[in-house]
Motif scaffolding. Structure first.
Motif, PDB file in Angstrom:
ATOM      1  N   ASN A 197       9.505  76.743  34.937  1.00 50.33           N
ATOM      2  CA  ASN A 197      10.000  75.881  36.018  1.00 50.33           C
ATOM      3  C   ASN A 197       8.808  75.125  36.597  1.00 50.33           C
ATOM      4  O   ASN A 197       8.164  75.572  37.543  1.00 50.33           O
ATOM      5  CB  ASN A 197      10.685  76.727  37.098  1.00 50.33           C
ATOM      6  N   ILE A 198       8.512  73.986  36.004  1.00 50.10           N
ATOM      7  CA  ILE A 198       7.276  73.262  36.325  1.00 50.10           C
ATOM      8  C   ILE A 198       7.285  72.767  37.768  1.00 50.10           C
ATOM      9  O   ILE A 198       8.246  72.133  38.216  1.00 50.10           O
ATOM     10  CB  ILE A 198       7.087  72.066  35.374  1.00 50.10           C
ATOM     11  N   MET A 199       6.202  73.068  38.471  1.00 48.06           N
ATOM     12  CA  MET A 199       5.966  72.547  39.820  1.00 48.06           C
ATOM     13  C   MET A 199       4.728  71.657  39.780  1.00 48.06           C
ATOM     14  O   MET A 199       3.927  71.726  38.835  1.00 48.06           O
ATOM     15  CB  MET A 199       5.765  73.700  40.810  1.00 48.06           C
ATOM     16  N   ALA A 200       4.549  70.845  40.818  1.00 49.78           N
ATOM     17  CA  ALA A 200       3.393  69.942  40.846  1.00 49.78           C
ATOM     18  C   ALA A 200       2.085  70.722  40.767  1.00 49.78           C
ATOM     19  O   ALA A 200       1.123  70.293  40.112  1.00 49.78           O
ATOM     20  CB  ALA A 200       3.433  69.086  42.110  1.00 49.78           C
ATOM     21  N   LYS A 201       2.024  71.882  41.414  1.00 49.96           N
ATOM     22  CA  LYS A 201       0.813  72.702  41.384  1.00 49.96           C
ATOM     23  C   LYS A 201       0.486  73.147  39.963  1.00 49.96           C
ATOM     24  O   LYS A 201      -0.689  73.223  39.579  1.00 49.96           O
ATOM     25  CB  LYS A 201       0.973  73.922  42.293  1.00 49.96           C
ATOM     26  N   ASP A 202       1.513  73.429  39.162  1.00 51.73           N
ATOM     27  CA  ASP A 202       1.289  73.820  37.770  1.00 51.73           C
ATOM     28  C   ASP A 202       0.600  72.697  37.003  1.00 51.73           C
ATOM     29  O   ASP A 202      -0.284  72.942  36.179  1.00 51.73           O
ATOM     30  CB  ASP A 202       2.618  74.154  37.090  1.00 51.73           C
ATOM     31  N   VAL A 203       1.014  71.466  37.278  1.00 48.09           N
ATOM     32  CA  VAL A 203       0.440  70.311  36.590  1.00 48.09           C
ATOM     33  C   VAL A 203      -1.028  70.144  36.996  1.00 48.09           C
ATOM     34  O   VAL A 203      -1.899  69.936  36.142  1.00 48.09           O
ATOM     35  CB  VAL A 203       1.235  69.034  36.901  1.00 48.09           C
ATOM     36  N   VAL A 204      -1.303  70.254  38.273  1.00 47.63           N
ATOM     37  CA  VAL A 204      -2.681  70.120  38.760  1.00 47.63           C
ATOM     38  C   VAL A 204      -3.555  71.233  38.199  1.00 47.63           C
ATOM     39  O   VAL A 204      -4.675  70.990  37.735  1.00 47.63           O
ATOM     40  CB  VAL A 204      -2.709  70.126  40.304  1.00 47.63           C
ATOM     41  N   ASP A 205      -3.047  72.452  38.240  1.00 44.60           N
ATOM     42  CA  ASP A 205      -3.829  73.588  37.723  1.00 44.60           C
ATOM     43  C   ASP A 205      -4.128  73.418  36.234  1.00 44.60           C
ATOM     44  O   ASP A 205      -5.239  73.707  35.768  1.00 44.60           O
ATOM     45  CB  ASP A 205      -3.082  74.903  37.954  1.00 44.60           C
ATOM     46  N   ALA A 206      -3.145  72.943  35.490  1.00 48.20           N
ATOM     47  CA  ALA A 206      -3.344  72.719  34.055  1.00 48.20           C
ATOM     48  C   ALA A 206      -4.383  71.622  33.820  1.00 48.20           C
ATOM     49  O   ALA A 206      -5.234  71.728  32.927  1.00 48.20           O
ATOM     50  CB  ALA A 206      -2.021  72.349  33.390  1.00 48.20           C
ATOM     51  N   ALA A 207      -4.325  70.588  34.636  1.00 47.67           N
ATOM     52  CA  ALA A 207      -5.301  69.496  34.516  1.00 47.67           C
ATOM     53  C   ALA A 207      -6.715  69.996  34.798  1.00 47.67           C
ATOM     54  O   ALA A 207      -7.666  69.669  34.080  1.00 47.67           O
ATOM     55  CB  ALA A 207      -4.935  68.367  35.471  1.00 47.67           C
ATOM     56  N   LYS A 208      -6.855  70.808  35.829  1.00 48.97           N
ATOM     57  CA  LYS A 208      -8.163  71.371  36.164  1.00 48.97           C
ATOM     58  C   LYS A 208      -8.687  72.267  35.044  1.00 48.97           C
ATOM     59  O   LYS A 208      -9.902  72.389  34.845  1.00 48.97           O
ATOM     60  CB  LYS A 208      -8.075  72.166  37.473  1.00 48.97           C
ATOM     61  N   ALA A 209      -7.761  72.905  34.323  1.00 42.70           N
ATOM     62  CA  ALA A 209      -8.139  73.817  33.242  1.00 42.70           C
ATOM     63  C   ALA A 209      -8.433  73.081  31.938  1.00 42.70           C
ATOM     64  O   ALA A 209      -8.776  73.714  30.931  1.00 42.70           O
ATOM     65  CB  ALA A 209      -7.043  74.856  33.031  1.00 42.70           C
ATOM     66  N   GLY A 210      -8.273  71.756  31.939  1.00 40.47           N
ATOM     67  CA  GLY A 210      -8.616  70.981  30.761  1.00 40.47           C
ATOM     68  C   GLY A 210      -7.459  70.493  29.923  1.00 40.47           C
ATOM     69  O   GLY A 210      -7.674  69.927  28.850  1.00 40.47           O
ATOM     70  N   ASP A 211      -6.240  70.691  30.376  1.00 38.46           N
ATOM     71  CA  ASP A 211      -5.070  70.205  29.643  1.00 38.46           C
ATOM     72  C   ASP A 211      -5.049  68.676  29.727  1.00 38.46           C
ATOM     73  O   ASP A 211      -4.921  68.105  30.807  1.00 38.46           O
ATOM     74  CB  ASP A 211      -3.802  70.803  30.263  1.00 38.46           C
ATOM     75  N   GLU A 212      -5.168  68.005  28.581  1.00 40.88           N
ATOM     76  CA  GLU A 212      -5.295  66.547  28.570  1.00 40.88           C
ATOM     77  C   GLU A 212      -4.027  65.845  29.044  1.00 40.88           C
ATOM     78  O   GLU A 212      -4.091  64.818  29.731  1.00 40.88           O
ATOM     79  CB  GLU A 212      -5.673  66.061  27.174  1.00 40.88           C
ATOM     80  N   VAL A 213      -2.885  66.371  28.690  1.00 42.28           N
ATOM     81  CA  VAL A 213      -1.617  65.759  29.117  1.00 42.28           C
ATOM     82  C   VAL A 213      -1.470  65.854  30.630  1.00 42.28           C
ATOM     83  O   VAL A 213      -1.147  64.872  31.311  1.00 42.28           O
ATOM     84  CB  VAL A 213      -0.423  66.433  28.409  1.00 42.28           C
ATOM     85  N   ALA A 214      -1.719  67.036  31.184  1.00 41.20           N
ATOM     86  CA  ALA A 214      -1.642  67.222  32.633  1.00 41.20           C
ATOM     87  C   ALA A 214      -2.668  66.348  33.349  1.00 41.20           C
ATOM     88  O   ALA A 214      -2.384  65.776  34.410  1.00 41.20           O
ATOM     89  CB  ALA A 214      -1.862  68.692  32.982  1.00 41.20           C
ATOM     90  N   ALA A 215      -3.856  66.238  32.758  1.00 41.55           N
ATOM     91  CA  ALA A 215      -4.910  65.414  33.359  1.00 41.55           C
ATOM     92  C   ALA A 215      -4.486  63.953  33.426  1.00 41.55           C
ATOM     93  O   ALA A 215      -4.764  63.259  34.420  1.00 41.55           O
ATOM     94  CB  ALA A 215      -6.208  65.559  32.572  1.00 41.55           C
ATOM     95  N   ARG A 216      -3.803  63.476  32.393  1.00 48.41           N
ATOM     96  CA  ARG A 216      -3.333  62.082  32.404  1.00 48.41           C
ATOM     97  C   ARG A 216      -2.273  61.866  33.484  1.00 48.41           C
ATOM     98  O   ARG A 216      -2.223  60.811  34.125  1.00 48.41           O
ATOM     99  CB  ARG A 216      -2.776  61.695  31.031  1.00 48.41           C
ATOM    100  N   ILE A 217      -1.429  62.859  33.691  1.00 49.13           N
ATOM    101  CA  ILE A 217      -0.388  62.753  34.718  1.00 49.13           C
ATOM    102  C   ILE A 217      -1.017  62.678  36.108  1.00 49.13           C
ATOM    103  O   ILE A 217      -0.653  61.814  36.927  1.00 49.13           O
ATOM    104  CB  ILE A 217       0.584  63.949  34.626  1.00 49.13           C
ATOM    105  N   VAL A 218      -1.965  63.556  36.383  1.00 51.94           N
ATOM    106  CA  VAL A 218      -2.642  63.541  37.686  1.00 51.94           C
ATOM    107  C   VAL A 218      -3.411  62.240  37.855  1.00 51.94           C
ATOM    108  O   VAL A 218      -3.413  61.638  38.942  1.00 51.94           O
ATOM    109  CB  VAL A 218      -3.579  64.756  37.822  1.00 51.94           C
TER     110      VAL A 218
END
Length: 316
Positions: free
Chosen positions: A216-237
């Protein structure tokens, strides 16, 4: 005690938060009670009055020391007359809130939009203290906003100024329809809802991302994934930050505020997000960035509403 105090009320769909503030903006006491929307507008108005009186009774102050009561409420308002023309969450329909509460409380009452009130709170006693011109963004389910010029809320002739989330900022080829009915509003990409939508779209497209394993994706999950190096999440942020910074550049060339203040749940992403917003702003409005326009986090959190509501009385 003889000093004056002001009371602020932040009306939510489930809870009414009340605060006592000093004339300088210090939050001295708070109280929360149930809104009881299901009982109708008369009951809600009675609750507001009861909670305002109760918080003063429970404090070291007396009712005679109350300078006035400010109210923040979501909805379409006739601000000068304090009439709530419509509030979906509260089921208010042309409720003369100011007149009702002045009769119940025997004090001056001022009513304003909740986003404006939160902005005033930050301007008066938060991240905008001692700044006469600032613009506040609230990044939550949507994107709320408030404009403070010369220390006062800019309301516009119909009370609809500061609708920052509905600046049409996304190019036509990338734009989707906003809840307001228009295309490409800032809210569609830079709110928590927009970030979640972009993440779900990426997962549905089959993009390689750790978000595929989040149920159940939340905005915090996207930010945390981006911080961890997930390229897709980083592009979204990065996309959310880009359009925030670009919108600020648009606002800056019209209003020239000294400071932009960002609050709401998404802002908790911290400097990871803020650095990208500042960079986007700098690219879109280099002359404003050179002049020292600042982009900073809000500091009052959930207290911004009650503090700003109390500030209505001081800044009237």
């Amino acid at each position: 005690m003889s000093e004056k105090i002001v009371v602020g009320v932040d009306i939510g769909g489930t809870t009414i938060k009340v605060g006592i503030c000093s004339m300088e903006g210090a939050l001295l006491h708070t109280y929360e009670g149930a809104t009881e929307v299901e009982k109708g507008s008369d009951a809600v108005c009675s609750n507001i009055a009861d909670y305002a009186k109760l918080i003063v009774e429970q404090s070291p102050y007396s009712w005679e020391q109350v300078e006035g009561v400010g109210i923040g409420i979501a909805g379409f308002l006739d601000i000068p007359n304090g009439i709530v023309k419509q509030s979906v969450n509260l089921f208010f329909d042309h409720v003369p809130l100011k007149a009702i509460l002045e009769e119940k409380l025997g004090k001056k009452v001022l009513v304003n939009n909740d986003a404006n009130v939160a902005a005033l709170g930050e301007a008066w006693a938060g991240a905008g203290r001692n700044i006469s011109d600032c613009v506040c963004y609230t990044l939550g389910t949507g994107v709320g906003g408030g404009v403070i010029i010369n220390g006062k809320i800019v309301e516009g002739f119909a009370g609809m100024a500061g609708e920052l989330g509905h600046i049409p900022i996304v190019p036509d080829l990338e734009a989707i329809q906003c809840g307001c009915g228009r295309m490409g509003c800032l809210e569609t990409v830079s709110s928590a809802t927009g970030i979640i939508r972009m993440a779900k779209d990426a997962v549905e497209r089959g993009d390689r991302t750790s978000l595929s394993f989040v149920p159940n994706i939340m905005a915090k999950d996207v930010v945390d994934a981006a911080k961890a190096g997930d390229e897709v999440a980083a592009r979204i942020v990065a996309r959310a930050a880009h359009y925030l910074g670009k919108s600020m550049a648009t606002v800056a060339v019209v209003l020239n505020p000294q400071r932009f203040i960002i609050g709401g749940g998404v802002s908790k992403a911290g400097e990871f997000l803020f650095e990208q917003i500042r960079e986007a702003f700098k690219k879109s409005a280099p002359e404003m960035a050179q002049e020292g326009v600042e982009i900073v986090p809000a500091i009052l959190g959930n207290d911004a509403g009650v503090v700003g509501a109390a500030g209505l009385i001081i800044r009237a």
